[in-house]
Scaffold this active site. Sequence first.
Site, PDB file in Angstrom:
ATOM      1  N   ARG A 223       0.856  -1.187   0.000  1.00  0.00           N
ATOM      2  CA  ARG A 223       0.000   0.000   0.000  1.00  0.00           C
ATOM      3  C   ARG A 223       0.893   1.239   0.000  1.00  0.00           C
ATOM      4  O   ARG A 223       1.966   1.255   0.641  1.00  0.00           O
ATOM      5  CB  ARG A 223      -0.888   0.033   1.250  1.00  0.00           C
ATOM      6  CG  ARG A 223      -2.100  -0.880   1.207  1.00  0.00           C
ATOM      7  CD  ARG A 223      -3.118  -0.442   0.169  1.00  0.00           C
ATOM      8  NE  ARG A 223      -4.303  -1.295   0.120  1.00  0.00           N
ATOM      9  CZ  ARG A 223      -4.449  -2.355  -0.670  1.00  0.00           C
ATOM     10  NH1 ARG A 223      -3.477  -2.716  -1.494  1.00  0.00           N
ATOM     11  NH2 ARG A 223      -5.572  -3.051  -0.665  1.00  0.00           N
ATOM     12  N   GLU A 252      -3.612   7.491  -4.859  1.00  0.00           N
ATOM     13  CA  GLU A 252      -3.761   6.781  -6.128  1.00  0.00           C
ATOM     14  C   GLU A 252      -4.965   7.353  -6.860  1.00  0.00           C
ATOM     15  O   GLU A 252      -6.007   7.489  -6.231  1.00  0.00           O
ATOM     16  CB  GLU A 252      -3.970   5.289  -5.892  1.00  0.00           C
ATOM     17  CG  GLU A 252      -2.709   4.620  -5.414  1.00  0.00           C
ATOM     18  CD  GLU A 252      -2.850   3.106  -5.266  1.00  0.00           C
ATOM     19  OE1 GLU A 252      -3.919   2.554  -5.584  1.00  0.00           O
ATOM     20  OE2 GLU A 252      -1.880   2.494  -4.824  1.00  0.00           O
ATOM     21  N   HIS A 271      -1.064   0.281  -9.772  1.00  0.00           N
ATOM     22  CA  HIS A 271      -1.678  -0.709  -8.866  1.00  0.00           C
ATOM     23  C   HIS A 271      -2.257  -1.896  -9.651  1.00  0.00           C
ATOM     24  O   HIS A 271      -3.464  -2.129  -9.653  1.00  0.00           O
ATOM     25  CB  HIS A 271      -2.761  -0.042  -7.994  1.00  0.00           C
ATOM     26  CG  HIS A 271      -3.035  -0.820  -6.731  1.00  0.00           C
ATOM     27  ND1 HIS A 271      -3.450  -0.229  -5.557  1.00  0.00           N
ATOM     28  CD2 HIS A 271      -2.955  -2.149  -6.452  1.00  0.00           C
ATOM     29  CE1 HIS A 271      -3.622  -1.148  -4.620  1.00  0.00           C
ATOM     30  NE2 HIS A 271      -3.327  -2.329  -5.146  1.00  0.00           N
TER      31      HIS A 271
HETATM   32  C1  DGY Z   1      -5.604  -5.964  -2.743  1.00  0.00           C
HETATM   33  O1  DGY Z   1      -6.450  -6.810  -3.026  1.00  0.00           O
HETATM   34  O2  DGY Z   1      -5.534  -5.457  -1.626  1.00  0.00           O
HETATM   35  C2  DGY Z   1      -4.650  -5.597  -3.821  1.00  0.00           C
HETATM   36  O3  DGY Z   1      -3.947  -4.458  -3.520  1.00  0.00           O
HETATM   37  C3  DGY Z   1      -5.382  -5.471  -5.143  1.00  0.00           C
HETATM   38  O4  DGY Z   1      -4.440  -5.456  -6.163  1.00  0.00           O
END
Ligand code: DGY
Length: 311
Positions: A223, A252, A271
């Site tokens: 993240r 993002e 992402h």
């Molecule tokens: C999640 O599922 O948390 C991922 O970051 C998606 O790509």
Amino acid sequence: MARCLVTRALPGEALDRLRGRHEVEVWPGELPVEREWLMRRIGEVEGLLCMLSDRIDAELISAAPRLRVISNYAVGTDNVDLGAAAARGVGVGRTPDVLTDATADLTMALLLAVARHLPEAQRAAREGRWRTWEPSGWLGLELRGAVLAVIGAGRIGSAVGERARAFGMQVRLLGRGFDLRAELAQADVVSLHVPQTPETYRLVDEAALKAMKPSAILINTGRGGLVDQVALRRALQEGWIAGAGLDVTDPEPLPVEDPLFQAPNLIVLPHIGSATRAAREAMAQRAVENLIAGLAGQALPYPAPPLAPAG
Ligand code: DGY
């Protein structure tokens, strides 16, 4: 039959399964659901299937007196106020396991791309700067023998470790109770795989970046909030570390005018860690299974992790 909101159309057949059982309304846009659209409807629905890009906060949850289940289309749940949901007895589901391989693969792709300067090398080839075979050009990091610190020993971190071992890397899979600075100081590559929580927010800050080797590479497919991006820009510009690969940023999308984009030896991806057809379709199935179970008054098959006790 319950009423459900889904905040984006999903790949595969999973939503048809939901439509067979419940009344389903899907946000029709190609960008994240508008808050106003959501607020106007949330008071009437029992089930919500949402994206990691949706902020499911206390205000939204308190405007939803009939809501019984929030099914997040992600393994991470940092976009959901878990405390507010728990206080209201609303179950929160997520989509673990099925995106592990896709995300671990993407982590290795980023690692290799940064380690071997792929974007710069490709640019040089396209822009006519490939003059000859270069004995000393584009020299990168050899993975065999390099030390990889995997911060976070969960499913994705472990899967990254497994892949990195196959490349001959010395993997340090770090769960709880390790000395972060000491690990950073000896790693050639650091890869982040912890959830974003108040405790891990900006885990990689200026001091952490300064603790890394000048030849080291940072990879983040977890993240965006795990890294202090202002410090990262300085780290790359001033040579505290050699390169970075980010699949996640804060915010993002990262605005194109963000100064981080000016930093050298940096790859930023939008992402896409879980973006394989198989993973995204399986995530949709899990998200729908959570919603169906919660609306039937059953335990969610893939619940969010329990809240840490306060204090
Ligand atoms: C999640 O599922 O948390 C991922 O970051 C998606 O790509």
